[in-house]
Design an enzyme around this catalytic site. Structure first.
Site, PDB file in Angstrom:
ATOM      1  N   TYR A  25      -2.900 -12.546   2.810  1.00 58.15           N
ATOM      2  CA  TYR A  25      -2.580 -12.228   1.414  1.00 58.15           C
ATOM      3  C   TYR A  25      -1.360 -12.969   0.872  1.00 58.15           C
ATOM      4  CZ  TYR A  25      -5.682  -8.169   1.970  1.00 58.15           C
ATOM      5  OH  TYR A  25      -6.750  -7.355   2.182  1.00 58.15           O
TER       6      TYR A  25
ATOM      7  N   LYS B 207       0.818  -1.215   0.000  1.00 56.60           N
ATOM      8  CA  LYS B 207       0.000   0.000   0.000  1.00 56.60           C
ATOM      9  C   LYS B 207       0.854   1.269   0.000  1.00 56.60           C
ATOM     10  CE  LYS B 207      -3.468  -2.753  -0.108  1.00 56.60           C
ATOM     11  NZ  LYS B 207      -2.926  -4.035   0.349  1.00 56.60           N
TER      12      LYS B 207
ATOM     13  N   TYR C 271     -12.078 -14.848   2.624  1.00 53.75           N
ATOM     14  CA  TYR C 271     -11.129 -13.776   2.937  1.00 53.75           C
ATOM     15  C   TYR C 271     -10.709 -13.843   4.408  1.00 53.75           C
ATOM     16  CZ  TYR C 271      -9.146  -9.254   3.918  1.00 53.75           C
ATOM     17  OH  TYR C 271      -8.298  -8.267   4.325  1.00 53.75           O
TER      18      TYR C 271
HETATM   19  C1  LIG Z   1      -3.700  -5.308   0.158  1.00 56.18           C
HETATM   20  C2  LIG Z   1      -2.748  -6.413   0.095  1.00 56.18           C
HETATM   21  C3  LIG Z   1      -2.642  -7.236  -1.047  1.00 56.18           C
HETATM   22  C4  LIG Z   1      -3.558  -7.122  -2.225  1.00 56.18           C
HETATM   23  O1  LIG Z   1      -3.331  -5.978  -3.001  1.00 56.18           O
HETATM   24  P1  LIG Z   1      -4.557  -5.330  -3.766  1.00 56.18           P
HETATM   25  O2  LIG Z   1      -3.992  -4.168  -4.452  1.00 56.18           O
HETATM   26  O3  LIG Z   1      -5.574  -5.001  -2.713  1.00 56.18           O
HETATM   27  O4  LIG Z   1      -5.087  -6.357  -4.705  1.00 56.18           O
HETATM   28  C5  LIG Z   1      -1.690  -8.223  -1.065  1.00 56.18           C
HETATM   29  N1  LIG Z   1      -0.870  -8.431  -0.007  1.00 56.18           N
HETATM   30  C6  LIG Z   1      -0.953  -7.685   1.103  1.00 56.18           C
HETATM   31  C7  LIG Z   1      -0.037  -8.011   2.227  1.00 56.18           C
HETATM   32  C8  LIG Z   1      -1.889  -6.656   1.197  1.00 56.18           C
HETATM   33  O5  LIG Z   1      -1.957  -5.935   2.318  1.00 56.18           O
END
Ligand SMILES: *Cc1c(COP(=O)(O)O)cnc(C)c1O
Length: 347
Positions: A301, A62, A275
């Site tokens: 993720y 991010k 999720y």
């Molecule tokens: C938000 C996030 C993702 C996914 O990215 P997006 O742009 O939301 O698809 C992947 N890995 C981590 C650790 C994240 O925080």
């Protein structure tokens, strides 16, 4: 496939200088080899792009997006960032940190998306860090239109005299996706410099901005590197449509040509029950990557992304001569919110 991973044309018009941007990120992030994991899996040569090392408050994907989003907020004269995410959102943690760096307040909405969690889930990991960075938060039940909820809260704050800047969940709009256009540029430049080339890039995909920015960036650069998104939440068709939609809007913002939907590749085989709910393959990915490469993944993720990479190798998806780049998107600060399940998976 000889053209794969090489610049097929010059890179006209991909300067991002015209977009407001504020420095938050260490870059370029390193690309490292994963020789022990490659050998262990007996598959293609594996590399990792360390976007867990973007530098801001524990790092993660991010931060690149926030350089452009907070750039807009500063230009708009905002004194507060308002955003939303799941309870253990890495996006919220990085937004709260970015707000501190700019002397802004931060208010967030946290969606109780993951069922059946312990009370500590709402206090530890990323929530603890959000609070440390001084962000204020309110919870929401699952299933609402969270961006609409957050925009409504921003309006209320505006009426009270604040100057909020609204950032959508995951920072996933064309402005945020520019952050991953910069990552595409970086990978292309690192390959040019080192002589390395890749056949595939594999990553976790959620709110879509990361994959959309990468696909838009590679496309606008004329750099032919296919991206495989491993879904952390949605089934294939919905994720492909969502990523494609944001890719097109990002290309429009860049003034570049559209891409066909066939450029958007998603595998939804590693979501598990949903999720934020780790599957056995998620914990296997965390354990293997820790013990073979001393790299920390997160259970929401990046470990689902890595489970996808491992699964694709085991299915024989790649050629043994392929060079595969995994994008580490960060998130290990959430590990402690999954402490009990993680301990259980290790015994
Ligand atoms: C938000 C996030 C993702 C996914 O990215 P997006 O742009 O939301 O698809 C992947 N890995 C981590 C650790 C994240 O925080």
């Amino acid at each position: 496939m000889t053209e794969t991973g090489t610049l097929t044309r010059e890179t006209p018009g991909l300067s991002l200088d015209r977009f407001p941007r504020t420095p938050l990120c260490h870059h370029p992030t390193p690309i490292e080899k994963m020789p022990r994991l490659s050998r262990y899996l007996g598959g293609p040569q594996l590399f990792i792009k360390r976007d867990d090392c973007t530098g801001l408050a524990g790092g993660g994907n991010k931060t690149r997006k926030l350089e452009f989003l907070v750039g807009e907020a500063v230009e708009a004269g905002a004194d507060m960032l308002v955003t939303q995410g799941a309870v253990q959102s890495n996006h919220v943690r990085q937004t709260a940190a970015a707000a501190c760096k700019h002397g802004m307040k931060c208010h967030v909405l946290l969606e109780r998306r993951v069922p059946g969690v312990a009370a500590s889930y709402e206090q530890t990991g990323n929530v603890l860090l959000d609070t440390l960075f001084g962000a204020t938060h309110e919870f929401r039940p699952p299933g609402l239109d969270m961006n609409a909820e957050a925009e409504a809260v921003a309006e209320t704050l505006r009426a009270k005299g604040h100057k909020p800047y609204f950032i959508p969940g995951g920072g996933s709009n064309p402005t945020g996706a520019l952050g991953y256009v910069t990552c595409a540029q970086e990978v292309a430049a690192q390959c040019k410099h080192s002589g390395q080339s890749f056949d595939w890039l594999v990553m976790a995909t959620g709110s879509t901005g990361t994959q959309a920015g990468l696909v838009a960036g590679f496309h606008a650069l004329g750099y032919d590197l296919p991206v495989m998104g491993i879904s952390v939440r949605q089934p294939h068709d919905r994720q492909v449509a969502a990523v494609h939609g944001l890719t097109q809007r990002t290309l429009e913002k860049l003034g570049a040509d559209p891409v066909p939907q066939s450029n958007i590749r998603v595998d939804d085989g590693y979501v598990g029950e949903g999720y934020g709910i780790p599957a056995p393959s998620t914990f296997e990915a965390i354990r293997l990557t820790a013990r073979q490469e001393a790299i920390l993944l997160d259970p929401v993720y990046s470990a689902k992304g890595m489970a996808g990479l491992i699964g694709l190798i085991r299915q024989g998806f790649f050629k043994s001569t392929d060079q595969v780049l995994f994008l580490h998107t960060g998130g290990a600060t959430a590990l402690f919110a999954y402490e009990d399940e993680l301990i259980h998976s290790l015994s």
